[in-house]
Design a protein around this motif. Structure first.
Motif, short mmCIF file in Angstrom:
data_model
loop_
_atom_site.label_atom_id
_atom_site.label_comp_id
_atom_site.label_asym_id
_atom_site.label_seq_id
_atom_site.Cartn_x
_atom_site.Cartn_y
_atom_site.Cartn_z
N SER A 180 -10.33 7.20 1.42
CA SER A 180 -11.42 7.43 2.37
C SER A 180 -11.66 8.91 2.62
O SER A 180 -12.73 9.31 3.09
N CYS A 202 -7.63 -1.98 -5.45
CA CYS A 202 -8.04 -2.82 -4.30
C CYS A 202 -7.14 -2.60 -3.09
O CYS A 202 -7.61 -2.65 -1.95
N LEU A 203 -5.86 -2.35 -3.32
CA LEU A 203 -4.97 -2.06 -2.20
C LEU A 203 -5.41 -0.79 -1.48
O LEU A 203 -5.37 -0.72 -0.24
N CYS A 204 -5.85 0.20 -2.24
CA CYS A 204 -6.19 1.49 -1.67
C CYS A 204 -7.61 1.56 -1.12
O CYS A 204 -7.88 2.31 -0.17
N THR A 205 -8.54 0.81 -1.70
CA THR A 205 -9.95 0.98 -1.35
C THR A 205 -10.54 -0.21 -0.59
O THR A 205 -11.59 -0.07 0.05
N ARG A 206 -9.90 -1.38 -0.65
CA ARG A 206 -10.46 -2.60 -0.07
C ARG A 206 -9.45 -3.33 0.82
O ARG A 206 -9.62 -4.53 1.09
N ASN A 207 -8.42 -2.63 1.24
CA ASN A 207 -7.36 -3.26 2.04
C ASN A 207 -6.78 -4.48 1.33
O ASN A 207 -6.37 -5.46 1.98
N GLY A 208 -6.74 -4.42 0.02
CA GLY A 208 -6.17 -5.51 -0.75
C GLY A 208 -7.11 -6.68 -1.00
O GLY A 208 -6.71 -7.65 -1.64
N LYS A 209 -8.36 -6.59 -0.54
CA LYS A 209 -9.29 -7.70 -0.73
C LYS A 209 -9.60 -7.89 -2.21
O LYS A 209 -9.94 -6.96 -2.92
N LEU A 263 0.82 -1.20 0.00
CA LEU A 263 0.00 0.00 0.00
C LEU A 263 0.86 1.25 0.00
O LEU A 263 0.53 2.24 -0.66
N GLN A 294 -0.23 4.25 -2.77
CA GLN A 294 -1.20 5.24 -2.28
C GLN A 294 -0.53 6.58 -2.03
O GLN A 294 0.37 6.69 -1.20
#
Length: 220
Positions: A37, A200-207, A28, A32
């Motif tokens: 957020s 996904c790393l930035c918005t979903r904690n990598g999920k 991240l 980022q």
């Protein structure tokens, strides 16, 4: 890290096996520049997207920017990077134009508007059918992008004053293409893969994105 995972009991192969591998150790802190957020308004989110896209793809000598008019792609020159212009500062327009850019190969990226055929609003039935054929893949990829950002996605037939086409069939085709990505029956372009991973790393904690997040009824 897997970006996309197939639905259980449907197909057990994972999409990551069909994609070129890029640095699996990316973190991240490497992608980022500002907190997603904290990008509350549409304008803030557009600015966030521009900042991050331009950083993530600087190695391609390309920049994303807001346009005052319709979307357009300008190839790089001796003095300027390539430019992906999206319409009127709309976030979803940016995702759509990025999708087209990820699909275009190196030769198309040397051509204005990526060398794609395009007829404006007011297309005939035959022109609309051709439009829909070439739009299935970019709109399916745009849906992946939008979902990674937690945003709604709507298909677009983009022909308000012409023959509207078969919206139901087009939605079916977009949905089926997304499912083909998850099942491993179609491959995402490498730059689309990179974009999704960074988002996904930035918005979903990598999920990872899951196939169950994409349902046909969501397109109606």
């Amino acid at each position: 890290m897997q970006l996309l995972q197939p639905q259980p009991k449907v197909n057990t192969s994972s999409l990551v096996h069909t994609l070129p591998i890029w640095d699996p150790n990316i973190g991240l802190d490497q992608v980022q520049r500002a907190l997603w957020s904290e990008a509350i308004s549409e304008e803030n989110q557009v600015d966030w997207l521009i900042l991050h896209f331009n950083a993530w793809f600087s190695h391609h000598n390309v920049i994303l920017f807001k346009g005052e008019h319709e979307p357009e792609y300008f190839p790089a020159t001796a003095n300027e990077p390539a430019k992906i212009q999206f319409a009127h500062g709309f976030f979803n327009s940016a995702l759509h134009e990025i999708s087209h850019w990820t699909i275009a190969g190196s030769k198309r990226r040397l051509q204005p508007d990526l060398g794609y055929w395009y007829a404006p609003d007011g297309r005939t039935k035959e022109q609309q059918q051709l439009f829909e054929q070439v739009e299935v893949k970019p709109q399916a990829i745009e849906w992946l992008f939008a979902t990674a950002f937690g945003r709604n996605f709507r298909v677009s037939l983009d022909n308000l004053t012409g023959e509207g086409g078969n919206g139901h069939q087009f939605k079916d085709a977009v949905f089926n293409k997304v499912q083909a990505f998850f099942a491993g029956n179609a491959s995402l372009p490498p730059d689309a893969t990179r974009f999704i991973q960074c988002i996904c790393l930035c918005t979903r904690n990598g999920k990872s994105l899951q196939a169950t997040e994409f349902k046909r009824e969501m397109l109606d």
